[in-house]
Design a protein around this motif. Structure first.
Motif, PDB file in Angstrom:
ATOM      1  N   ARG A 110      48.297   8.035  17.799  1.00 53.55           N
ATOM      2  CA  ARG A 110      49.413   7.460  18.555  1.00 53.55           C
ATOM      3  C   ARG A 110      48.989   7.027  19.946  1.00 53.55           C
ATOM      4  N   GLY A 111      47.693   7.132  20.237  1.00 54.00           N
ATOM      5  CA  GLY A 111      47.202   6.735  21.546  1.00 54.00           C
ATOM      6  C   GLY A 111      47.458   7.760  22.632  1.00 54.00           C
ATOM      7  N   GLN A 112      47.642   9.016  22.233  1.00 53.77           N
ATOM      8  CA  GLN A 112      47.908  10.096  23.178  1.00 53.77           C
ATOM      9  C   GLN A 112      46.796  11.142  23.097  1.00 53.77           C
ATOM     10  N   ILE A 113      46.680  11.939  24.140  1.00 53.26           N
ATOM     11  CA  ILE A 113      45.663  12.991  24.201  1.00 53.26           C
ATOM     12  C   ILE A 113      46.345  14.346  24.129  1.00 53.26           C
ATOM     13  N   PHE A 114      46.004  15.125  23.112  1.00 50.81           N
ATOM     14  CA  PHE A 114      46.565  16.467  22.944  1.00 50.81           C
ATOM     15  C   PHE A 114      45.683  17.473  23.665  1.00 50.81           C
ATOM     16  N   ARG A 115      46.308  18.320  24.507  1.00 49.32           N
ATOM     17  CA  ARG A 115      45.559  19.321  25.255  1.00 49.32           C
ATOM     18  C   ARG A 115      46.196  20.695  25.058  1.00 49.32           C
ATOM     19  N   VAL A 116      45.344  21.708  24.952  1.00 49.58           N
ATOM     20  CA  VAL A 116      45.800  23.090  24.945  1.00 49.58           C
ATOM     21  C   VAL A 116      45.316  23.736  26.230  1.00 49.58           C
ATOM     22  N   LEU A 117      46.255  24.247  27.011  1.00 45.13           N
ATOM     23  CA  LEU A 117      45.909  24.858  28.290  1.00 45.13           C
ATOM     24  C   LEU A 117      46.288  26.331  28.263  1.00 45.13           C
ATOM     25  N   THR A 118      45.350  27.184  28.675  1.00 41.24           N
ATOM     26  CA  THR A 118      45.571  28.622  28.690  1.00 41.24           C
ATOM     27  C   THR A 118      45.542  29.136  30.121  1.00 41.24           C
ATOM     28  N   GLU A 119      45.657  30.452  30.278  1.00 43.38           N
ATOM     29  CA  GLU A 119      45.582  31.043  31.611  1.00 43.38           C
ATOM     30  C   GLU A 119      44.242  30.759  32.285  1.00 43.38           C
ATOM     31  N   ASP A 120      43.193  30.489  31.501  1.00 44.95           N
ATOM     32  CA  ASP A 120      41.901  30.137  32.096  1.00 44.95           C
ATOM     33  C   ASP A 120      41.994  28.828  32.874  1.00 44.95           C
ATOM     34  N   ASP A 121      42.825  27.903  32.395  1.00 50.56           N
ATOM     35  CA  ASP A 121      43.015  26.620  33.069  1.00 50.56           C
ATOM     36  C   ASP A 121      44.064  26.709  34.170  1.00 50.56           C
ATOM     37  N   ILE A 122      45.076  27.527  33.954  1.00 54.92           N
ATOM     38  CA  ILE A 122      46.246  27.533  34.816  1.00 54.92           C
ATOM     39  C   ILE A 122      46.167  28.586  35.918  1.00 54.92           C
ATOM     40  N   ARG A 123      45.519  29.705  35.624  1.00 54.30           N
ATOM     41  CA  ARG A 123      45.543  30.842  36.552  1.00 54.30           C
ATOM     42  C   ARG A 123      44.165  31.314  37.015  1.00 54.30           C
ATOM     43  N   PRO A 124      43.260  30.426  37.375  1.00 53.65           N
ATOM     44  CA  PRO A 124      41.962  30.918  37.877  1.00 53.65           C
ATOM     45  C   PRO A 124      42.141  31.612  39.222  1.00 53.65           C
ATOM     46  N   GLY A 125      41.499  32.738  39.388  1.00 59.58           N
ATOM     47  CA  GLY A 125      41.566  33.457  40.655  1.00 59.58           C
ATOM     48  C   GLY A 125      43.001  33.736  41.078  1.00 59.58           C
ATOM     49  N   HIS A 126      43.311  33.400  42.334  1.00 57.24           N
ATOM     50  CA  HIS A 126      44.635  33.655  42.901  1.00 57.24           C
ATOM     51  C   HIS A 126      45.489  32.386  42.959  1.00 57.24           C
ATOM     52  N   ARG A 127      45.080  31.334  42.249  1.00 63.85           N
ATOM     53  CA  ARG A 127      45.785  30.058  42.391  1.00 63.85           C
ATOM     54  C   ARG A 127      47.252  30.140  41.974  1.00 63.85           C
ATOM     55  N   ALA A 128      47.535  30.784  40.858  1.00 61.17           N
ATOM     56  CA  ALA A 128      48.926  30.846  40.391  1.00 61.17           C
ATOM     57  C   ALA A 128      49.808  31.572  41.390  1.00 61.17           C
ATOM     58  N   GLN A 129      49.308  32.692  41.950  1.00 62.05           N
ATOM     59  CA  GLN A 129      50.094  33.422  42.955  1.00 62.05           C
ATOM     60  C   GLN A 129      50.344  32.562  44.186  1.00 62.05           C
ATOM     61  N   ASN A 130      49.307  31.841  44.626  1.00 64.61           N
ATOM     62  CA  ASN A 130      49.473  30.978  45.795  1.00 64.61           C
ATOM     63  C   ASN A 130      50.454  29.843  45.530  1.00 64.61           C
ATOM     64  N   LEU A 131      50.410  29.278  44.335  1.00 65.50           N
ATOM     65  CA  LEU A 131      51.315  28.184  44.024  1.00 65.50           C
ATOM     66  C   LEU A 131      52.754  28.666  43.919  1.00 65.50           C
ATOM     67  N   ARG A 132      52.963  29.902  43.446  1.00 71.87           N
ATOM     68  CA  ARG A 132      54.322  30.452  43.443  1.00 71.87           C
ATOM     69  C   ARG A 132      54.854  30.567  44.871  1.00 71.87           C
ATOM     70  N   PHE A 133      53.973  30.930  45.798  1.00 67.62           N
ATOM     71  CA  PHE A 133      54.348  31.033  47.201  1.00 67.62           C
ATOM     72  C   PHE A 133      54.669  29.667  47.797  1.00 67.62           C
ATOM     73  N   LEU A 134      53.959  28.640  47.343  1.00 70.67           N
ATOM     74  CA  LEU A 134      54.154  27.296  47.874  1.00 70.67           C
ATOM     75  C   LEU A 134      55.341  26.570  47.243  1.00 70.67           C
ATOM     76  N   THR A 135      55.710  26.934  46.029  1.00 69.89           N
ATOM     77  CA  THR A 135      56.717  26.182  45.281  1.00 69.89           C
ATOM     78  C   THR A 135      58.029  25.968  46.035  1.00 69.89           C
ATOM     79  N   PRO A 136      58.574  26.969  46.741  1.00 68.18           N
ATOM     80  CA  PRO A 136      59.866  26.737  47.428  1.00 68.18           C
ATOM     81  C   PRO A 136      59.828  25.664  48.503  1.00 68.18           C
ATOM     82  N   VAL A 137      58.649  25.294  48.999  1.00 67.36           N
ATOM     83  CA  VAL A 137      58.583  24.289  50.072  1.00 67.36           C
ATOM     84  C   VAL A 137      58.019  22.951  49.584  1.00 67.36           C
ATOM     85  N   LEU A 138      57.748  22.831  48.294  1.00 66.54           N
ATOM     86  CA  LEU A 138      57.176  21.581  47.787  1.00 66.54           C
ATOM     87  C   LEU A 138      58.105  20.399  47.999  1.00 66.54           C
ATOM     88  N   ASP A 139      59.410  20.631  47.918  1.00 64.70           N
ATOM     89  CA  ASP A 139      60.368  19.540  48.034  1.00 64.70           C
ATOM     90  C   ASP A 139      60.918  19.377  49.448  1.00 64.70           C
TER      91      ASP A 139
END
Length: 202
Positions: A110-139
């Motif tokens: 269909r001309g699309q790219i299928f990706r599987v993303l796990t915690e290895d891609d989404i949560r390396p180190g402290h990135r997920a915790q930092n992004l949760r802290f940043l999320t309320p001010v993104l907008d």
């Protein structure tokens, strides 16, 4: 194709709604891992559009008809990514790997790219915790005025978190500027490190 209705699939799963002003939509999410994935997408802002549970398709697996609803559809620079967010343990199960191989072929046709993303891609180190802290001010509005005050007041363009807070004190800029400036990419840093140990450049 009709969008799937979001339901709780088991007593241990949770449902979440998250709104992004940048993308102008509400997202239906079924796990904290999906929420962390979306936080990353919202922070990076490289996608042209993002949809959660965008459609359902039917495909063949082992000669039997199956139905599949992606977690996300991402449009970025003319490419469509069909993203499945899965825990590492679930993604490594043989039955899912067979399913992923078939879905990769299905969406490639269909001309699309299928990706599987796990915690290895989404949560390396402290990135997920930092992004949760940043999320309320993104907008919130980007703190351009404070940033220009910083640029005009010093020739320094890097420093540790401790050094940067001291610099803000000298300029009578509130420390909340750091959070807002990182969220809007005015300050660059490696978010896989703990927040207090970030090295900032600007």
């Amino acid at each position: 194709m009709q969008q799937r209705e979001l339901v709780k699939q088991s007593p241990i799963r949770s449902s979440y709604l998250s709104y992004s002003a940048h993308y102008g939509r509400v997202y239906a999410l079924e796990s904290t891992l999906e929420l962390d994935y979306l936080n990353l997408i919202r922070f990076e802002k490289t996608a042209d559009s993002v949809e959660s549970q965008p459609f359902s398709i039917q495909f063949q697996l082992g000669g039997r008809p199956r139905r599949y609803t992606p977690d996300f559809l991402v449009h970025e620079r003319g490419v469509e990514y069909v993203d499945e967010v899965k825990t590492r343990s679930a993604a490594n199960k043989p039955e899912f790997r067979l399913k992923a191989e078939e879905l990769t072929r299905f969406f490639r046709n269909r001309g699309q790219i299928f990706r599987v993303l796990t915690e290895d891609d989404i949560r390396p180190g402290h990135r997920a915790q930092n992004l949760r802290f940043l999320t309320p001010v993104l907008d919130l509005p980007s703190p351009i005025d404070e940033f220009e005050t910083l640029l005009n007041a010093t020739d320094r363009r890097s420093g540790s978190m401790t050094e940067f807070r001291g610099l803000l004190d000298d300029l009578t800029i509130d420390h909340s500027f750091i959070r807002r400036a990182v969220a809007h990419h005015l300050l660059q840093c490696d978010l896989t490190k703990p927040w207090s140990q970030l090295d900032l450049t600007w």
